[in-house]
Design a protein around this motif. Structure first.
Motif, mmCIF file in Angstrom:
data_model
loop_
_atom_site.group_PDB
_atom_site.id
_atom_site.type_symbol
_atom_site.label_atom_id
_atom_site.label_comp_id
_atom_site.label_asym_id
_atom_site.label_seq_id
_atom_site.Cartn_x
_atom_site.Cartn_y
_atom_site.Cartn_z
ATOM 1 N N GLU A 26 2.501 39.441 26.532
ATOM 2 C CA GLU A 26 3.013 38.500 27.645
ATOM 3 C C GLU A 26 2.216 38.722 29.029
ATOM 4 N N LYS A 27 1.964 40.030 29.023
ATOM 5 C CA LYS A 27 0.961 40.122 30.316
ATOM 6 C C LYS A 27 -0.288 39.530 30.248
ATOM 7 N N PHE A 28 -1.114 39.639 29.004
ATOM 8 C CA PHE A 28 -2.241 39.005 28.952
ATOM 9 C C PHE A 28 -2.174 37.369 29.112
ATOM 10 N N PHE A 29 -0.994 36.753 28.580
ATOM 11 C CA PHE A 29 -0.901 35.319 28.599
ATOM 12 C C PHE A 29 -0.511 34.772 29.857
ATOM 13 N N ASN A 30 0.242 35.746 30.684
ATOM 14 C CA ASN A 30 0.704 35.274 31.963
ATOM 15 C C ASN A 30 -0.493 35.319 33.021
ATOM 16 N N GLU A 31 -1.465 36.342 32.605
ATOM 17 C CA GLU A 31 -2.771 36.448 33.710
ATOM 18 C C GLU A 31 -3.910 35.350 33.110
ATOM 19 N N ASP A 60 -5.529 27.231 23.990
ATOM 20 C CA ASP A 60 -5.650 28.047 22.514
ATOM 21 C C ASP A 60 -4.261 28.881 22.431
ATOM 22 N N HIS A 61 -3.821 29.091 23.264
ATOM 23 C CA HIS A 61 -2.846 30.333 23.280
ATOM 24 C C HIS A 61 -1.563 29.819 22.559
ATOM 25 N N LYS A 62 -1.162 28.411 22.919
ATOM 26 C CA LYS A 62 -0.222 27.951 22.045
ATOM 27 C C LYS A 62 -0.392 28.216 20.425
ATOM 28 N N PHE A 63 -1.586 27.948 19.955
ATOM 29 C CA PHE A 63 -1.763 28.160 18.359
ATOM 30 C C PHE A 63 -1.567 29.383 18.304
ATOM 31 N N LEU A 64 -1.773 30.486 19.163
ATOM 32 C CA LEU A 64 -1.810 32.060 18.933
ATOM 33 C C LEU A 64 -0.443 32.260 18.679
ATOM 34 N N ARG A 65 0.483 31.829 19.772
ATOM 35 C CA ARG A 65 1.944 32.093 19.730
ATOM 36 C C ARG A 65 2.574 31.613 18.421
ATOM 37 N N LYS A 66 2.123 30.540 17.993
ATOM 38 C CA LYS A 66 2.605 29.963 16.799
ATOM 39 C C LYS A 66 2.411 30.737 15.521
ATOM 40 N N LYS A 67 1.196 31.341 15.496
ATOM 41 C CA LYS A 67 0.347 31.880 14.500
ATOM 42 C C LYS A 67 1.150 33.380 14.422
ATOM 43 N N LEU A 68 1.408 33.976 15.428
ATOM 44 C CA LEU A 68 2.177 35.147 15.650
ATOM 45 C C LEU A 68 3.495 35.133 15.216
ATOM 46 N N LYS A 69 4.397 34.304 15.349
ATOM 47 C CA LYS A 69 5.568 33.861 14.909
ATOM 48 C C LYS A 69 5.747 33.584 13.446
ATOM 49 N N GLN A 70 4.388 33.221 12.915
ATOM 50 C CA GLN A 70 4.468 32.881 11.401
ATOM 51 C C GLN A 70 4.456 34.173 11.047
ATOM 52 N N LYS A 71 3.577 35.153 11.209
ATOM 53 C CA LYS A 71 3.315 36.269 10.896
ATOM 54 C C LYS A 71 4.398 37.321 11.255
ATOM 55 N N ASN A 72 5.464 37.141 11.892
ATOM 56 C CA ASN A 72 6.370 38.015 12.378
ATOM 57 C C ASN A 72 5.825 39.026 13.428
ATOM 58 N N ILE A 73 4.964 38.689 14.119
ATOM 59 C CA ILE A 73 4.451 39.577 14.922
ATOM 60 C C ILE A 73 5.058 39.433 16.253
ATOM 61 N N ASP A 74 5.815 40.460 17.187
ATOM 62 C CA ASP A 74 6.240 40.063 18.329
ATOM 63 C C ASP A 74 5.186 39.877 19.462
ATOM 64 N N ALA A 75 5.340 38.705 20.220
ATOM 65 C CA ALA A 75 4.317 38.452 21.320
ATOM 66 C C ALA A 75 4.591 38.968 22.522
ATOM 67 N N ALA A 76 5.820 39.786 22.555
ATOM 68 C CA ALA A 76 6.349 40.108 23.855
ATOM 69 C C ALA A 76 5.162 41.558 24.382
ATOM 70 N N PRO A 77 4.722 42.104 23.804
ATOM 71 C CA PRO A 77 3.731 43.276 24.126
ATOM 72 C C PRO A 77 2.489 42.468 25.112
#
Length: 159
Positions: free
Chosen positions: A137-142, A118-135
């Motif tokens: 990444e540690k949660f995505f990676n784990e 489900d994280h692919k959709f979250l990344r897409k939605k964050l990009k649409q809302k101009n929210i940086d996903a970098a902070p």
């Protein structure tokens, strides 16, 4: 003609057995969520506890964002998914001693509550809302295929 009726009865029997099996599977999963754990409370008890403790902490913007994030879930399962995700977000907020549910806490809780697919959709939605996903990444990676197992230990390590 009689042979066609026989085949229809057999097909109908397999269909009923299949549907009952599917229904039984979902009922059994619900039963397992109601089983008490070592602490005497079930997963459902904890979900309800966190929902009750944090219901007043939600602002309209965060509620709207949560609705957008659970929108791809089929409508039949959306209420259950929303409840599970919102309770995990509430748990994260309480562990961080937050007074309100912030966007940051919402995103962290969403990542923790949902499987990796489900994280692919979250990344897409964050990009649409101009929210940086970098902070995050540690949660995505784990994230594992099932993030809910031992999530607290991994979360404590990220502090």
């Amino acid at each position: 003609m009689s042979i066609i009726v026989d085949y229809l009865i057999i097909l109908w029997g397999f269909l009923l057995i299949g549907l009952m099996g599917i229904g039984g599977f979902f009922m059994f999963r619900k039963f397992l969520k109601q089983m008490p754990k070592e602490d005497g409370k079930s997963d459902m008890d904890w979900e309800n506890y966190y929902m009750e403790k944090t219901i007043h902490m939600w602002d309209e913007d965060e509620k709207h964002l949560l609705e957008e994030l659970v929108s791809p879930v089929p409508e039949l399962f959306r209420d259950v998914a929303r409840h599970k995700i919102a309770s995990k977000i509430g748990e994260v907020a309480l562990k961080k001693d937050q007074k309100t549910i912030t966007q940051d806490v919402l995103i962290q809780g969403y990542i923790i509550a949902t499987p990796k697919r489900d994280h692919k959709f979250l990344r897409k939605k964050l990009k649409q809302k101009n929210i940086d996903a970098a902070p995050y990444e540690k949660f995505f990676n784990e994230a594992k295929d099932d993030y809910s197992v031992n999530w607290q230990e991994r979360y404590e390590k990220t502090k």
